[in-house]
Design a protein around this motif. Structure first.
Motif, mmCIF file in Angstrom:
data_model
loop_
_atom_site.group_PDB
_atom_site.id
_atom_site.type_symbol
_atom_site.label_atom_id
_atom_site.label_comp_id
_atom_site.label_asym_id
_atom_site.label_seq_id
_atom_site.Cartn_x
_atom_site.Cartn_y
_atom_site.Cartn_z
ATOM 1 N N ARG A 71 0.827 -1.219 0.000
ATOM 2 C CA ARG A 71 0.000 0.000 0.000
ATOM 3 C C ARG A 71 0.861 1.268 0.000
ATOM 4 N NH1 ARG A 71 -5.234 -1.719 1.041
ATOM 5 N NH2 ARG A 71 -5.359 -3.766 1.988
ATOM 6 N N GLY A 72 2.180 1.111 -0.194
ATOM 7 C CA GLY A 72 3.032 2.288 -0.368
ATOM 8 C C GLY A 72 3.770 2.749 0.876
ATOM 9 N N TRP A 73 3.746 1.929 1.953
ATOM 10 C CA TRP A 73 4.479 2.296 3.169
ATOM 11 C C TRP A 73 5.909 1.750 3.093
ATOM 12 C CZ3 TRP A 73 2.145 4.809 7.489
ATOM 13 C CH2 TRP A 73 0.756 4.956 7.426
ATOM 14 N N GLN A 74 6.860 2.500 3.708
ATOM 15 C CA GLN A 74 8.212 1.951 3.900
ATOM 16 C C GLN A 74 8.224 1.280 5.267
ATOM 17 O OE1 GLN A 74 8.591 5.537 2.631
ATOM 18 N NE2 GLN A 74 8.337 4.343 0.764
ATOM 19 N N THR A 75 8.542 0.018 5.298
ATOM 20 C CA THR A 75 8.391 -0.717 6.552
ATOM 21 C C THR A 75 9.732 -1.157 7.131
ATOM 22 O OG1 THR A 75 8.178 -2.801 5.369
ATOM 23 C CG2 THR A 75 6.139 -1.629 5.843
ATOM 24 N N VAL A 76 9.745 -1.283 8.454
ATOM 25 C CA VAL A 76 10.894 -1.870 9.161
ATOM 26 C C VAL A 76 10.323 -2.986 10.036
ATOM 27 C CG1 VAL A 76 12.728 -1.473 10.853
ATOM 28 C CG2 VAL A 76 12.121 0.333 9.219
ATOM 29 N N GLU A 77 10.883 -4.191 9.885
ATOM 30 C CA GLU A 77 10.386 -5.318 10.681
ATOM 31 C C GLU A 77 11.403 -5.663 11.759
ATOM 32 O OE1 GLU A 77 8.732 -8.686 8.447
ATOM 33 O OE2 GLU A 77 9.155 -7.504 6.663
ATOM 34 N N PHE A 78 10.923 -6.073 12.902
ATOM 35 C CA PHE A 78 11.848 -6.506 13.944
ATOM 36 C C PHE A 78 11.197 -7.522 14.866
ATOM 37 C CE2 PHE A 78 10.188 -3.495 17.160
ATOM 38 C CZ PHE A 78 9.558 -2.570 16.341
ATOM 39 N N ARG A 127 14.790 -19.490 21.752
ATOM 40 C CA ARG A 127 14.137 -19.777 20.468
ATOM 41 C C ARG A 127 12.631 -20.003 20.614
ATOM 42 N NH1 ARG A 127 16.604 -24.272 17.123
ATOM 43 N NH2 ARG A 127 18.498 -24.031 18.285
ATOM 44 N N LYS A 128 12.256 -20.671 21.728
ATOM 45 C CA LYS A 128 10.821 -20.904 21.924
ATOM 46 C C LYS A 128 10.116 -19.554 22.128
ATOM 47 C CE LYS A 128 7.173 -23.369 24.083
ATOM 48 N NZ LYS A 128 6.622 -24.005 25.243
ATOM 49 N N GLY A 129 10.774 -18.678 22.889
ATOM 50 C CA GLY A 129 10.207 -17.344 23.110
ATOM 51 C C GLY A 129 10.001 -16.617 21.801
ATOM 52 N N ASP A 130 11.005 -16.713 20.920
ATOM 53 C CA ASP A 130 10.884 -16.061 19.606
ATOM 54 C C ASP A 130 9.694 -16.620 18.835
ATOM 55 O OD1 ASP A 130 12.907 -14.267 19.719
ATOM 56 O OD2 ASP A 130 14.407 -15.576 18.791
ATOM 57 N N ALA A 131 9.501 -17.943 18.972
ATOM 58 C CA ALA A 131 8.453 -18.587 18.174
ATOM 59 C C ALA A 131 7.050 -18.217 18.653
ATOM 60 C CB ALA A 131 8.631 -20.104 18.218
ATOM 61 N N ILE A 132 6.904 -17.894 19.952
ATOM 62 C CA ILE A 132 5.532 -17.629 20.419
ATOM 63 C C ILE A 132 5.212 -16.141 20.533
ATOM 64 C CG2 ILE A 132 5.267 -19.844 21.616
ATOM 65 C CD1 ILE A 132 5.726 -18.449 24.252
ATOM 66 N N THR A 133 6.230 -15.287 20.448
ATOM 67 C CA THR A 133 5.943 -13.855 20.562
ATOM 68 C C THR A 133 5.536 -13.298 19.195
ATOM 69 O OG1 THR A 133 8.321 -13.548 20.370
ATOM 70 C CG2 THR A 133 7.370 -13.283 22.552
ATOM 71 N N PRO A 134 4.853 -12.146 19.202
ATOM 72 C CA PRO A 134 4.506 -11.540 17.918
ATOM 73 C C PRO A 134 5.751 -11.002 17.219
ATOM 74 C CG PRO A 134 3.385 -10.431 19.758
ATOM 75 C CD PRO A 134 4.374 -11.368 20.341
ATOM 76 N N ALA A 135 5.590 -10.603 15.980
ATOM 77 C CA ALA A 135 6.624 -9.841 15.277
ATOM 78 C C ALA A 135 6.169 -8.380 15.305
ATOM 79 C CB ALA A 135 6.765 -10.353 13.861
ATOM 80 N N TYR A 136 7.080 -7.487 14.924
ATOM 81 C CA TYR A 136 6.796 -6.050 15.054
ATOM 82 C C TYR A 136 7.087 -5.344 13.745
ATOM 83 C CZ TYR A 136 6.929 -7.483 19.893
ATOM 84 O OH TYR A 136 6.673 -8.147 21.068
ATOM 85 N N VAL A 137 6.352 -4.272 13.517
ATOM 86 C CA VAL A 137 6.603 -3.474 12.310
ATOM 87 C C VAL A 137 6.391 -1.998 12.629
ATOM 88 C CG1 VAL A 137 4.198 -3.724 11.465
ATOM 89 C CG2 VAL A 137 6.026 -3.198 9.847
ATOM 90 N N THR A 138 7.262 -1.173 12.060
ATOM 91 C CA THR A 138 6.975 0.264 12.010
ATOM 92 C C THR A 138 6.970 0.639 10.525
ATOM 93 O OG1 THR A 138 9.317 0.814 12.228
ATOM 94 C CG2 THR A 138 8.001 0.844 14.247
ATOM 95 N N ALA A 139 6.235 1.689 10.205
ATOM 96 C CA ALA A 139 6.110 2.065 8.795
ATOM 97 C C ALA A 139 5.951 3.567 8.665
ATOM 98 C CB ALA A 139 4.898 1.350 8.189
ATOM 99 N N THR A 140 6.458 4.097 7.565
ATOM 100 C CA THR A 140 6.286 5.542 7.302
ATOM 101 C C THR A 140 5.779 5.715 5.880
ATOM 102 O OG1 THR A 140 8.622 5.605 6.673
ATOM 103 C CG2 THR A 140 8.079 6.426 8.856
ATOM 104 N N ARG A 141 5.136 6.860 5.676
ATOM 105 C CA ARG A 141 4.582 7.139 4.358
ATOM 106 C C ARG A 141 5.078 8.471 3.824
ATOM 107 N NH1 ARG A 141 0.339 5.371 1.194
ATOM 108 N NH2 ARG A 141 -0.934 7.183 0.806
#
Ligand code: SAM
Length: 299
Positions: free
Chosen positions: A259-266, A285-299
């Protein structure tokens, strides 16, 4: 599998319970010095759910193995709130004066954060959640630190029209926050529409931040069921299948990028590192597998 509707709110059941748990997280994080939310514990007390009050008073969650998972969840959610508080401050420094908190729950940012002069904070959640929070804060005599427009609305419906009705200006840049929302609380098509509407209403210079779970993996489902089973033992009437939708979600960062956003994933470890608390993340590793992922984005 579709979640049932949740038109009435109860601090101890269903999605309403998740809003109360958010206040528990901020109360615990405040007691640990990670955040400063002077209203969180008072909101938990007003919600009057014994198990949650005990979590804040006695750190009930940290006394056995199953509970240490709850402690981990509290730490991750608290760290994310801290990250978002910093993200909002940065947006303010960049000149953004319009803030929209999607699924704001019992968060109290328009009362507990410092905002540049002229900032308007829009909060959107179910009417009963908004009403409960507003009533408690008014009774406490809490003072606003920004102009606040709170909208009780179903985010699966036309929330954007409701936002415009209370003065939102799509010509101005906005910072949007979806904290603990894009993790299954909206159906896949509803989440897709939400990101479409956010984009439509975002002037150049707008920013967006969210945590997200693309589609719950087996480890996340197992962990989710573990929480729910444990919380049911303490009398909370919740059912994972009623709490979250389980469908095929479009990956939030890819959806935004399309949709035209510049995103950063972490990931969660980056989250802790960004707030200067790298040593507090011990999930492995188990913690990584059950936690959400994160995103920031700018337009
Ligand atoms: N952002 C807050 C926090 O971090 O404490 C609340 C997060 S809570 C996990 C999810 C929130 O989304 C709840 O407050 C719930 O009422 C809200 N929510 C879920 N589905 C919704 C819907 N269809 N319309 C409006 N709000 C919704």
């Amino acid at each position: 599998m579709a979640r049932t509707d949740h038109d009435t709110w109860d601090p101890a059941t269903g999605v309403g319970m998740t809003a109360t748990f958010g206040a528990v997280v901020r109360a615990v994080a405040t007691n640990k010095g990670l955040l400063d939310d002077p209203f969180a514990e008072l909101l938990v007390r007003a919600a009057d759910v014994h198990y949650f009050t005990q979590m804040v008073e006695n750190e009930l969650y940290s006394d056995d193995g199953a509970n240490s998972v709850t402690a981990g969840l509290i730490a991750v959610l608290g760290a994310y709130t801290r990250f978002l508080d910093d993200y909002l401050a940065d947006a303010g420094r960049a000149g953004i004066r319009q803030v929209v908190l999607l699924g704001s729950g019992l968060d109290t940012r328009p009362y507990r954060l410092w905002w540049p002069h002229g900032t308007t904070v829009y909060e959107l959640d179910q009417p009963s959640v908004i009403d409960f929070k507003t009533d408690v804060l008014v009774a406490l005599g809490a003072e606003l630190t920004a102009s606040r427009r709170a909208i009780g609305v179903d985010l699966r419906q036309d929330w954007l029209a409701a936002l415009y009705r209370v003065g939102f200006d799509a010509a101005q840049p906005t910072v949007w926050i979806a904290e603990n929302l894009l993790v299954g609380y909206l159906p896949p098509d509803g989440q897709d529409r939400l990101l479409r509407d956010v984009t439509v209403a975002s002037a150049p210079g707008s920013r967006f931040a969210a945590d997200h779970i693309p589609t719950w993996n087996p480890l996340q489902l197992e962990a989710g069921r573990g929480f729910v089973d444990r919380w049911r033992q303490f009398g909370l009437d919740i059912d994972l299948a009623e709490l979250i939708y389980q469908g095929e979600y479009r990956h939030v960062p890819a959806n935004l990028a399309d949709r035209g956003w510049q995103t950063v994933e972490f990931k969660v470890a980056d989250l802790f590192a960004t707030i200067g608390m790298a040593n507090r993340w011990r999930g492995g590793r188990k913690g990584d597998a059950i936690t959400p992922a994160y995103v920031t984005a700018t337009r």
